[in-house]
Design an enzyme around this catalytic site. Structure first.
Site, PDB file in Angstrom:
ATOM      1  N   LYS A  97      22.839 -13.810  65.899  1.00 32.03           N
ATOM      2  CA  LYS A  97      23.553 -12.677  66.511  1.00 32.03           C
ATOM      3  C   LYS A  97      24.552 -12.033  65.554  1.00 32.03           C
ATOM      4  CE  LYS A  97      23.124 -14.412  71.266  1.00 32.03           C
ATOM      5  NZ  LYS A  97      22.532 -15.750  71.006  1.00 32.03           N
ATOM      6  N   ARG A  98      24.135 -11.777  64.340  1.00 35.31           N
ATOM      7  CA  ARG A  98      25.025 -11.172  63.357  1.00 35.31           C
ATOM      8  C   ARG A  98      25.045  -9.655  63.521  1.00 35.31           C
ATOM      9  NH1 ARG A  98      26.406 -15.903  63.196  1.00 35.31           N
ATOM     10  NH2 ARG A  98      26.384 -17.183  61.321  1.00 35.31           N
TER      11      ARG A  98
END
Length: 277
Positions: A97-98
């Site tokens: 989830k960058r």
């Protein structure tokens, strides 16, 4: 990598089904398996998952947080797991989830998506909530390396609603993210490399007709969604739905054969529900 992620996903789904099993080594789960909550226990956990699932399910999704909590030694275990999965037909989807801007996004792209990335998987999750356009470095790196991305759109957690359902120029923020993914997938066949994350635990209310990519659908099993829910909520989608389950499968361990059996039962239930819908 010889071809694009979307093409590999389509082939893998045909061969092994669409179930994605989360590799989430919670401290409590390590304890259930009789393992220590340290890098050694983490490595043993991953060895079982690789043995039980590699080459038997379509995708696995390691959750980076449960490796990072052990520091550099835990990240080293994650690197070894990804390298092991790369030797099997099972696709790896790293849940990180960058999302950031400018040179910081470039750095994340180098770490997870570029050619030779040290933490490179077949695909990763990305957060677009600094604007879908901020993901451009990641999308470029993924395309160059033949990897895929799944962009958060309408997540399964209730806290996401106020942001994701907010109006944005006459459409919801979540719909805008879906439309951004559709634009990135335009003219790519058979399946685009940019998927979206849409929870299976509630009605999403999104128009997915032009997406041209896959939907990662968390929430199956312990979070409450059933195979019938997945089939109903994504009926008519032209792309591939990738339902994810973690605890409901992992609790069958630490026997790798039992772990594999639990995954195969759930996979078959998903296929039956899809065929009946």
């Amino acid at each position: 990598m010889s071809d694009r992620f979307g093409a590999r996903l389509a082939r893998t789904a045909d061969a092994f089904g669409t179930l994605c099993v989360g590799i989430d080594p919670h401290p409590s789960l390590l304890a259930e398996w009789g393992l220590t909550d340290d890098p050694d226990g983490l490595a043993r956990f991953c060895d079982v998952c690789l043995d039980g699932l590699g080459g038997h399910v379509g995708l696995v999704k390691p959750q980076s947080a449960f490796f990072e909590r052990h520091g550099s030694a835990g990240v080293a275990v994650l690197e070894r797991l990804l390298a092991g999965l790369a030797q099997t037909p099972t696709l790896s989807l790293l849940d990180v989830k960058r999302g950031d801007i400018g040179s910081t996004m470039d750095g994340y792209a180098d770490a997870y998506l570029g050619v030779g990335a040290p933490l490179g998987a077949d695909a990763v999750t990305l957060s677009p909530y600094l604007g879908f356009g901020s993901l451009a470095p990641a999308l470029r790196a993924a395309e160059e390396a033949g990897r895929g991305v799944f962009v958060l759109a309408r997540t399964s957690n209730p806290e996401g609603g106020p942001v994701q359902l907010a109006d944005w120029s006459g459409r919801s923020v979540a719909q805008g993210i879906v439309d951004g993914a559709a634009a990135a997938n335009a003219d790519v066949t058979p399946l685009g490399d940019v998927g979206v994350v849409i929870g299976a635990t509630h009605e999403h209310g999104l128009d997915l007709s032009a997406l041209g990519g896959a939907v990662l659908a968390p929430g199956l099993g312990a979070q409450g969604a059933s195979p019938a829910d997945v089939a109903a909520r994504f009926a008519g989608l032209a792309g591939i739905v990738v339902p994810t389950a973690s605890r409901s499968v992992l609790r069958a361990g630490p026997d790798p054969v039992a772990l594999r059996g639990a995954a195969e039962v759930l996979r078959d239930e998903l296929e039956a529900a899809r065929a009946a819908s």
